[in-house]
Write a protein that holds these residues in place. Structure first.
Motif, PDB file in Angstrom:
ATOM      1  N   LYS A 137       0.842  -1.197   0.000  1.00 29.31           N
ATOM      2  CA  LYS A 137       0.000   0.000   0.000  1.00 29.31           C
ATOM      3  C   LYS A 137       0.889   1.265   0.000  1.00 29.31           C
ATOM      4  CE  LYS A 137      -4.450   1.305   1.613  1.00 29.31           C
ATOM      5  NZ  LYS A 137      -4.509   2.512   2.402  1.00 29.31           N
ATOM      6  N   ALA A 138       1.922   1.230   0.843  1.00 32.80           N
ATOM      7  CA  ALA A 138       2.832   2.380   0.927  1.00 32.80           C
ATOM      8  C   ALA A 138       3.503   2.608  -0.427  1.00 32.80           C
ATOM      9  CB  ALA A 138       3.885   2.143   2.003  1.00 32.80           C
ATOM     10  N   TRP A 139       3.870   1.491  -1.076  1.00 32.88           N
ATOM     11  CA  TRP A 139       4.528   1.581  -2.377  1.00 32.88           C
ATOM     12  C   TRP A 139       3.586   2.211  -3.405  1.00 32.88           C
ATOM     13  CZ3 TRP A 139       8.718   1.799  -5.086  1.00 32.88           C
ATOM     14  CH2 TRP A 139       8.717   1.461  -6.436  1.00 32.88           C
ATOM     15  N   GLU A 140       2.321   1.745  -3.391  1.00 29.21           N
ATOM     16  CA  GLU A 140       1.344   2.293  -4.342  1.00 29.21           C
ATOM     17  C   GLU A 140       1.112   3.778  -4.090  1.00 29.21           C
ATOM     18  OE1 GLU A 140      -1.047  -1.874  -4.937  1.00 29.21           O
ATOM     19  OE2 GLU A 140      -2.104  -0.199  -4.001  1.00 29.21           O
ATOM     20  N   GLN A 141       1.037   4.153  -2.801  1.00 31.27           N
ATOM     21  CA  GLN A 141       0.829   5.568  -2.466  1.00 31.27           C
ATOM     22  C   GLN A 141       1.995   6.413  -2.961  1.00 31.27           C
ATOM     23  OE1 GLN A 141       0.120   5.477   1.730  1.00 31.27           O
ATOM     24  NE2 GLN A 141      -2.087   5.207   1.481  1.00 31.27           N
ATOM     25  N   GLN A 142       3.208   5.850  -2.799  1.00 35.33           N
ATOM     26  CA  GLN A 142       4.408   6.561  -3.235  1.00 35.33           C
ATOM     27  C   GLN A 142       4.396   6.766  -4.748  1.00 35.33           C
ATOM     28  OE1 GLN A 142       6.129   7.676  -0.815  1.00 35.33           O
ATOM     29  NE2 GLN A 142       7.544   8.803  -2.121  1.00 35.33           N
ATOM     30  N   GLN A 143       3.975   5.689  -5.470  1.00 33.33           N
ATOM     31  CA  GLN A 143       3.896   5.763  -6.933  1.00 33.33           C
ATOM     32  C   GLN A 143       2.884   6.831  -7.360  1.00 33.33           C
ATOM     33  OE1 GLN A 143       6.671   4.066  -7.629  1.00 33.33           O
ATOM     34  NE2 GLN A 143       5.658   3.329  -9.455  1.00 33.33           N
ATOM     35  N   GLN A 144       1.755   6.849  -6.651  1.00 35.92           N
ATOM     36  CA  GLN A 144       0.694   7.824  -6.945  1.00 35.92           C
ATOM     37  C   GLN A 144       1.209   9.246  -6.726  1.00 35.92           C
ATOM     38  OE1 GLN A 144      -2.351   6.906  -8.144  1.00 35.92           O
ATOM     39  NE2 GLN A 144      -2.645   9.094  -8.479  1.00 35.92           N
TER      40      GLN A 144
END
Ligand code: ADP
Length: 259
Positions: free
Chosen positions: A30-37
C-alpha cells in the motif's frame, strides 16, 4: 520420508506462512502504491507550469522584433508560473522529507501570539489590496512546546487559503488558551467548501472543482502539510464551512497555558 499426516501439516504450515507473509506485505504494498501515486501526481503538477513557460518562450522566440513592453503580459504570466513552480517544489520537498523521516521538529517554548501576529502582519497588505478586513484577537501569552518555523508555516497555509478563497468581507484570527491547549480560529467569509469535499481537503493534491481552474489556486498540497504539522504537535483540526458563506478552521494545540 513424511507420512500423510506430516504432509498435511507441511501444507498447512506453508499456507499459513504464505497467508501471514501476504498480510505482512499488504502495508508495504500500500505504501509503495501511495508513493507511486505521489510521484505521478507530482509529475503531472510540474508539467503544467513547465508547458506554460515553454509555449510563451517559443512564441517570444518566434518574434524577436517585439519589445519587452509588448511582451509584458507574457513575461508576467511566466513570472507567476515560475513562482508557482518554486512553491510546488518547496511543498514537494517538505512532504518527501517528512515521508522519509528526515524532517525533525525543533521544539522549544514558543509564544503563539508572536507567531500569529507576524503571520497576520505579513498578510495585511494583501488583504487591504483585496478590500478584505483582516482582524486579530490574540491572547498575549499563549505558549506551547513547538517548532516555531513549522507553526509559522502552518498558519501561513491556512491564512493564505482564507485570503485566496475570499472575494469580499472579512477574515478573523483568534487565539485563546484553555488550561491544557491553545485554540486558534481562522474564519473567512469566502466561497466555502462543499460538504462532500470537506473530508478530502487534507488529501495530497486535492482541490475542489470550483477552484481547480482559478488563477490563484495552488497545487493542493498546503493542507496536507498543515495536517502533518498539527499532528506532529499532537494537535487536532476541525473545519466548518458553508458554501458561499465562509469557512472556519479550528486548530487545537496542546500545551497552551498562560504563564
Ligand atoms: P491549494 O493549494 O489548492 O489551496 P490546499 O491543500 O491548501 O490546496 O487546500 C485544498 C483545497 O481545500 C483547496 O483547493 C480548496 O478547494 C479548499 N480550501 C482550503 N481552504 C479553503 C478556504 N478557506 N475556503 C474555501 N476553500 C478552501
Amino acid at each position: 520420508f513424511i507420512g500423510a499426516g506430516g504432509l498435511v501439516s507441511v501444507i498447512i504450515a506453508v499456507l499459513a506462512g504464505y497467508f501471514l507473509a501476504s498480510r505482512a506485505f499488504v502495508p508495504i504494498q500500500k505504501a509503495w502504491e501511495q508513493q507511486q501515486q505521489f510521484v505521478s501526481d507530482a509529475s503531472h503538477e510540474l508539467r503544467t507550469p513547465l508547458s506554460v513557460l515553454r509555449i510563451h518562450l517559443e512564441q517570444m522566440f518566434r518574434h524577436p522584433e517585439r519589445t519587452v513592453e509588448q511582451e509584458s503580459r507574457k513575461i508576467s504570466v511566466m513570472l507567476d508560473e515560475t513562482q508557482r513552480l518554486g512553491k510546488l517544489v518547496d511543498d514537494l520537498l517538505t512532504l518527501a522529507r517528512k515521508d522519509s523521516s528526515q524532517m525533525e521538529l525543533l521544539k522549544t517554548r514558543v509564544n503563539l501570539h508572536d507567531i500569529l501576529q507576524s503571520v497576520v502582519h505579513g498578510f495585511q497588505d494583501m488583504a487591504r489590496l483585496k478590500g478584505i478586513e483582516l482582524t486579530a484577537d490574540l491572547e498575549p501569552h499563549a505558549e506551547i512546546q513547538g517548532d516555531a518555523d513549522r507553526l509559522h508555516q502552518l498558519f501561513v497555509i491556512v491564512m493564505d487559503n482564507a485570503l485566496k478563497y475570499t472575494k469580499q468581507g472579512e477574515i478573523k484570527v483568534w487565539l485563546k488558551t484553555d488550561g491544557a491547549a491553545a485554540q486558534i480560529e481562522i474564519a473567512d467569509t469566502g466561497i466555502g467548501i462543499a460538504e462532500e469535499d470537506l473530508p478530502r481537503i487534507f488529501d495530497r493534491f486535492f482541490r475542489a472543482d470550483k477552484v481547480r481552474n482559478r488563477k490563484e489556486g495552488g497545487s493542493g498540497l498546503g493542507l496536507s502539510i498543515a495536517k502533518w504539522i498539527i499532528e506532529a504537535h499532537e494537535g487536532s483540526v476541525y473545519v466548518e464551512s458553508v458554501p458561499e458563506r465562509g469557512t472556519v478552521f479550528r486548530i487545537s494545540l496542546p500545551g497552551g497555558k498562560t504563564p
